[in-house]
Design a protein around this motif. Structure first.
Motif, PDB file in Angstrom:
ATOM      1  N   THR A  11       1.036  -1.183   0.286  1.00 64.79           N
ATOM      2  CA  THR A  11      -0.097   0.177  -0.067  1.00 64.79           C
ATOM      3  C   THR A  11       1.157   1.742   0.101  1.00 64.79           C
ATOM      4  OG1 THR A  11       0.059  -0.013   2.741  1.00 64.79           O
ATOM      5  CG2 THR A  11      -2.558  -1.296   1.395  1.00 64.79           C
ATOM      6  N   GLY A  12       2.066   1.325   0.967  1.00 64.86           N
ATOM      7  CA  GLY A  12       2.465   2.551   0.264  1.00 64.86           C
ATOM      8  C   GLY A  12       3.370   2.303  -0.838  1.00 64.86           C
ATOM      9  N   ALA A  13       3.446   1.782  -1.436  1.00 67.57           N
ATOM     10  CA  ALA A  13       4.217   1.229  -2.683  1.00 67.57           C
ATOM     11  C   ALA A  13       3.424   2.276  -3.363  1.00 67.57           C
ATOM     12  CB  ALA A  13       4.579   0.712  -3.296  1.00 67.57           C
ATOM     13  N   VAL A  14       1.762   1.870  -3.666  1.00 62.83           N
ATOM     14  CA  VAL A  14       0.791   2.464  -4.209  1.00 62.83           C
ATOM     15  C   VAL A  14       0.816   3.621  -3.984  1.00 62.83           C
ATOM     16  CG1 VAL A  14      -1.867   2.706  -4.950  1.00 62.83           C
ATOM     17  CG2 VAL A  14       0.156  -0.189  -4.516  1.00 62.83           C
ATOM     18  N   GLU A  15       0.780   4.501  -3.018  1.00 62.01           N
ATOM     19  CA  GLU A  15       0.638   5.559  -2.556  1.00 62.01           C
ATOM     20  C   GLU A  15       1.479   6.237  -2.980  1.00 62.01           C
ATOM     21  OE1 GLU A  15      -0.895   7.104   1.590  1.00 62.01           O
ATOM     22  OE2 GLU A  15       1.467   7.407   1.170  1.00 62.01           O
ATOM     23  N   LEU A  16       3.255   5.779  -3.522  1.00 64.17           N
ATOM     24  CA  LEU A  16       4.049   6.492  -3.342  1.00 64.17           C
ATOM     25  C   LEU A  16       4.238   6.790  -5.167  1.00 64.17           C
ATOM     26  CD1 LEU A  16       7.029   7.361  -4.039  1.00 64.17           C
ATOM     27  CD2 LEU A  16       7.325   5.539  -3.311  1.00 64.17           C
ATOM     28  N   ALA A  17       3.640   5.704  -5.655  1.00 63.08           N
ATOM     29  CA  ALA A  17       3.594   5.863  -7.154  1.00 63.08           C
ATOM     30  C   ALA A  17       2.284   6.431  -7.500  1.00 63.08           C
ATOM     31  CB  ALA A  17       3.054   4.127  -7.441  1.00 63.08           C
ATOM     32  N   GLY A  18       1.347   6.830  -7.084  1.00 63.36           N
ATOM     33  CA  GLY A  18      -0.091   7.617  -7.163  1.00 63.36           C
ATOM     34  C   GLY A  18       0.320   9.312  -6.869  1.00 63.36           C
ATOM     35  N   MET A  19       1.093   9.027  -6.045  1.00 61.22           N
ATOM     36  CA  MET A  19       2.226  10.166  -5.776  1.00 61.22           C
ATOM     37  C   MET A  19       3.132  11.298  -6.665  1.00 61.22           C
ATOM     38  SD  MET A  19       0.470  12.062  -2.414  1.00 61.22           S
ATOM     39  CE  MET A  19       0.541  11.490  -0.539  1.00 61.22           C
ATOM     40  N   LEU A  20       3.592  10.622  -7.467  1.00 60.49           N
ATOM     41  CA  LEU A  20       4.747  10.717  -8.383  1.00 60.49           C
ATOM     42  C   LEU A  20       4.086  10.606  -9.940  1.00 60.49           C
ATOM     43  CD1 LEU A  20       7.560   8.206  -7.689  1.00 60.49           C
ATOM     44  CD2 LEU A  20       7.379  10.800  -7.251  1.00 60.49           C
ATOM     45  N   ALA A  21       2.314   9.729  -9.908  1.00 61.47           N
ATOM     46  CA  ALA A  21       1.879   9.941 -10.757  1.00 61.47           C
ATOM     47  C   ALA A  21       0.680  11.401 -11.354  1.00 61.47           C
ATOM     48  CB  ALA A  21       0.424   8.443 -11.610  1.00 61.47           C
ATOM     49  N   ALA A  22       0.429  11.914 -10.052  1.00 57.37           N
ATOM     50  CA  ALA A  22      -0.068  13.170  -9.863  1.00 57.37           C
ATOM     51  C   ALA A  22       0.761  13.867 -10.283  1.00 57.37           C
ATOM     52  CB  ALA A  22      -0.912  12.933  -8.356  1.00 57.37           C
ATOM     53  N   ALA A 207      12.257  18.827   0.320  1.00 55.72           N
ATOM     54  CA  ALA A 207      12.662  18.212  -1.190  1.00 55.72           C
ATOM     55  C   ALA A 207      13.281  19.272  -1.782  1.00 55.72           C
ATOM     56  CB  ALA A 207      11.255  18.200  -2.134  1.00 55.72           C
ATOM     57  N   ARG A 208      13.805  20.455  -1.429  1.00 54.19           N
ATOM     58  CA  ARG A 208      14.238  21.189  -2.013  1.00 54.19           C
ATOM     59  C   ARG A 208      15.594  21.054  -1.976  1.00 54.19           C
ATOM     60  NH1 ARG A 208       9.363  24.853  -1.987  1.00 54.19           N
ATOM     61  NH2 ARG A 208      10.363  25.582  -0.240  1.00 54.19           N
ATOM     62  N   ALA A 223       8.002  12.704  -1.491  1.00 53.72           N
ATOM     63  CA  ALA A 223       8.682  12.474  -2.724  1.00 53.72           C
ATOM     64  C   ALA A 223       7.792  13.090  -3.377  1.00 53.72           C
ATOM     65  CB  ALA A 223       8.799  10.864  -3.296  1.00 53.72           C
ATOM     66  N   ALA A 224       6.942  13.810  -3.719  1.00 54.30           N
ATOM     67  CA  ALA A 224       5.051  14.709  -4.827  1.00 54.30           C
ATOM     68  C   ALA A 224       5.860  15.612  -3.951  1.00 54.30           C
ATOM     69  CB  ALA A 224       4.353  14.467  -3.486  1.00 54.30           C
ATOM     70  N   HIS A 225       6.685  16.400  -4.022  1.00 51.45           N
ATOM     71  CA  HIS A 225       6.944  17.432  -4.203  1.00 51.45           C
ATOM     72  C   HIS A 225       8.738  17.555  -4.843  1.00 51.45           C
ATOM     73  CE1 HIS A 225       4.679  19.718  -1.404  1.00 51.45           C
ATOM     74  NE2 HIS A 225       4.801  18.904  -0.853  1.00 51.45           N
ATOM     75  N   TYR A 226       9.162  16.522  -5.649  1.00 55.40           N
ATOM     76  CA  TYR A 226       9.655  16.338  -6.720  1.00 55.40           C
ATOM     77  C   TYR A 226       9.797  16.626  -7.413  1.00 55.40           C
ATOM     78  CZ  TYR A 226      13.021  13.993  -2.454  1.00 55.40           C
ATOM     79  OH  TYR A 226      13.786  14.335  -1.575  1.00 55.40           O
ATOM     80  N   PRO A 227       8.636  16.380  -8.378  1.00 55.71           N
ATOM     81  CA  PRO A 227       8.194  16.293  -9.775  1.00 55.71           C
ATOM     82  C   PRO A 227       8.362  17.564 -10.311  1.00 55.71           C
ATOM     83  CG  PRO A 227       7.187  14.335  -9.560  1.00 55.71           C
ATOM     84  CD  PRO A 227       7.693  15.106  -7.884  1.00 55.71           C
ATOM     85  N   PRO A 228       7.959  18.348  -9.704  1.00 55.20           N
ATOM     86  CA  PRO A 228       7.673  20.221  -9.896  1.00 55.20           C
ATOM     87  C   PRO A 228       9.289  20.363  -9.902  1.00 55.20           C
ATOM     88  CG  PRO A 228       6.732  19.747  -8.209  1.00 55.20           C
ATOM     89  CD  PRO A 228       6.752  18.761  -8.184  1.00 55.20           C
ATOM     90  N   ILE A 229      10.129  20.021  -8.841  1.00 51.08           N
ATOM     91  CA  ILE A 229      11.171  21.067  -8.822  1.00 51.08           C
ATOM     92  C   ILE A 229      12.353  19.995 -10.325  1.00 51.08           C
ATOM     93  CG2 ILE A 229      13.635  20.449  -7.622  1.00 51.08           C
ATOM     94  CD1 ILE A 229      12.061  20.041  -4.906  1.00 51.08           C
ATOM     95  N   TRP A 230      12.227  19.042 -10.817  1.00 46.80           N
ATOM     96  CA  TRP A 230      12.682  18.220 -11.197  1.00 46.80           C
ATOM     97  C   TRP A 230      12.634  18.881 -12.992  1.00 46.80           C
ATOM     98  CZ3 TRP A 230      11.695  12.860  -9.166  1.00 46.80           C
ATOM     99  CH2 TRP A 230      12.326  12.412  -8.220  1.00 46.80           C
ATOM    100  N   ARG A 231      10.379  19.633 -13.017  1.00 50.64           N
ATOM    101  CA  ARG A 231      10.768  20.275 -14.720  1.00 50.64           C
ATOM    102  C   ARG A 231      11.507  21.243 -14.032  1.00 50.64           C
ATOM    103  NH1 ARG A 231       5.193  18.802 -13.244  1.00 50.64           N
ATOM    104  NH2 ARG A 231       5.684  16.625 -14.598  1.00 50.64           N
TER     105      ARG A 231
END
Length: 417
Positions: A11-22, A207-208, A223-231
């Motif tokens: 369930t933790g893996a699903v939550e992490l993947a879902g945050m990154l997908a979002a 995250a920053r 981890a949800a805060h990483y995608p906008p930084i990487w973008r």
């Protein structure tokens, strides 16, 4: 691959993947030693390691880390529960030690805070709502009771590396202050620090400060805060939106978590749908219990969703553990619910909601599923995903401690094609 995630339960893996997908990342979730797919921005590996023996947990993390690094992951991310679920022997500390060795990271942070679910860390102490975790229902967890709120002490008991604190006043000063404090701790010979965080802004700051580290650890919303930084850094392009996780066929709930919230959800569901409660303390044989439960559930599927649960209150859990042992009771519940999942799918169930991290892992493995497509994150406890084999399935895998009281019925309906 920007991030290779390793989660200590499904369930933790699903939550992490879902945050990154979002966050617009192309994400794949694989179980155990399944091959790492190419062409992804992130891959999350789900391991049943949270309550495994320490050596077994480390071995699993070693294989996952080697596979992810071999596939080109720039960062490894260790996802554990927001309530820092572990035993005095591990496995957070031993698995983090293994990842430090594999990545060569000199230092990393531990940030389990999940403000959206009212899990916060202040001066190194974990709070669930207004309560220290040691005063919350989490102290009664049958596998990982949390009786010590000081996470510096909890982690220090699991590792030979030195553990410090990144306090909230430092986090409030911004990413440069976090970087300076981390450098000071590292120069003083510390390898780890528990990071305070009370808000999403605190997590964004962490995250920053850590977006280009070889290793980070924490809850999924760090981890949800990483995608906008990487973008922003030009490392990540927008990805196409994923289709929702939906399927036709019957719906069913399998609840193995013994948390207060799961029992509340079961009670609410029972007001509208049939529920079978299985008392593990009175279990005769697993095969007989499976036949009886399948005989109860399968004829009812045509009339609507059903729920089968092994969840009990603390007294029922104590009785089951007295008879079967702590590990034996957990294993009996997982094997029974895994067997029921196979029977339900064979009878035409295509929408399954599974409550409990270890239960979710047991069910998915019993069904022979090695890879999941995870839908973008919605809210705490609602981890929607889809599997193509052995049958097209829509799934909700929830930790058991989260989610609204009425989620069983509403989420099953939401997953209907």
């Amino acid at each position: 691959m920007l991030l290779g995630g390793i989660a200590d339960d499904l369930t933790g893996a699903v939550e992490l993947a879902g945050m990154l997908a979002a966050g617009g990342m192309r994400v794949a979730l694989v179980l155990d030693d399944a091959p790492i797919p190419s062409g992804q921005d992130a891959v999350v590996v789900a391991l049943p390691s949270r309550v495994a023996p320490v050596a077994e947990a480390r071995d699993g993390f070693a294989r996952a880390a080697d596979a992810l690094l071999g596939a080109g992951a720039r960062m490894l991310f260790f996802k554990y529960c927001a309530t820092f679920d572990s035993t005095p022997q591990g496995n957070i500390g031993p698995c983090a030690d293994l990842l430090m060795e594999r990545t060569g990271a000199p230092f990393t942070l531990f940030a389990p805070s999940f403000p959206e679910a009212e899990r916060r860390v202040f001066m190194g102490h974990l709070f669930v709502g207004a309560q220290l975790v040691s005063n919350s229902p989490k102290r009664f967890d049958p596998l990982t009771p949390m009786t010590e709120p000081d996470l510096v002490k909890v982690l220090a008991a699991q590792t030979a590396r030195r553990v410090g604190l990144l306090p909230l006043p430092v986090v409030a000063q911004g990413e440069a202050a976090v970087a300076r404090h981390a450098s000071t701790l590292r120069e003083a010979g510390l390898s780890y620090a528990i990071a305070d965080a009370a808000t999403e802004e605190d997590l964004a700051t962490l995250a920053r400060a850590s977006w280009d580290w070889p290793l980070a650890t924490g809850g999924s919303n760090l981890a949800a805060h990483y995608p906008p930084i990487w973008r922003e850094k030009g490392l990540l392009a927008p990805a196409a939106a994923l289709p929702p996780a939906r399927a036709g066929g019957h719906g069913a709930v399998l609840a193995g978590s013994c948390s207060d919230r799961t029992r509340e959800q079961v009670a609410h569901f029972a007001g509208h749908h049939p529920v079978l409660r299985i008392d593990l303390a009175r279990l005769e044989t697993p095969a007989a219990a499976l036949r009886e439960a399948a005989g109860w559930a399968l004829p009812r599927l045509e009339r609507g969703p059903v729920c089968i649960t092994t969840a009990g209150d603390p007294q029922a859990v104590a009785a089951a553990q007295a008879r079967l042992g702590r590990e034996g009771a957990a294993r009996a519940a997982e094997e029974l619910l895994g067997g029921l999942a196979r029977a339900l799918v064979a009878a035409g169930a295509r929408r399954l909601l599974v409550a409990g991290g270890e239960t979710s892992g047991a069910v998915i493995r019993a069904l022979g599923i090695a890879r999941l497509t995870v839908a973008p994150y919605v809210s705490p406890g609602i981890g929607l995903c889809a599997a193509e084999a052995p049958e097209p399935l829509a799934l909700c895998l929830e930790s058991g401690k989260l989610g609204p009281v009425d989620m069983f019925g509403t989420v099953l309906e939401r997953m209907r094609a």
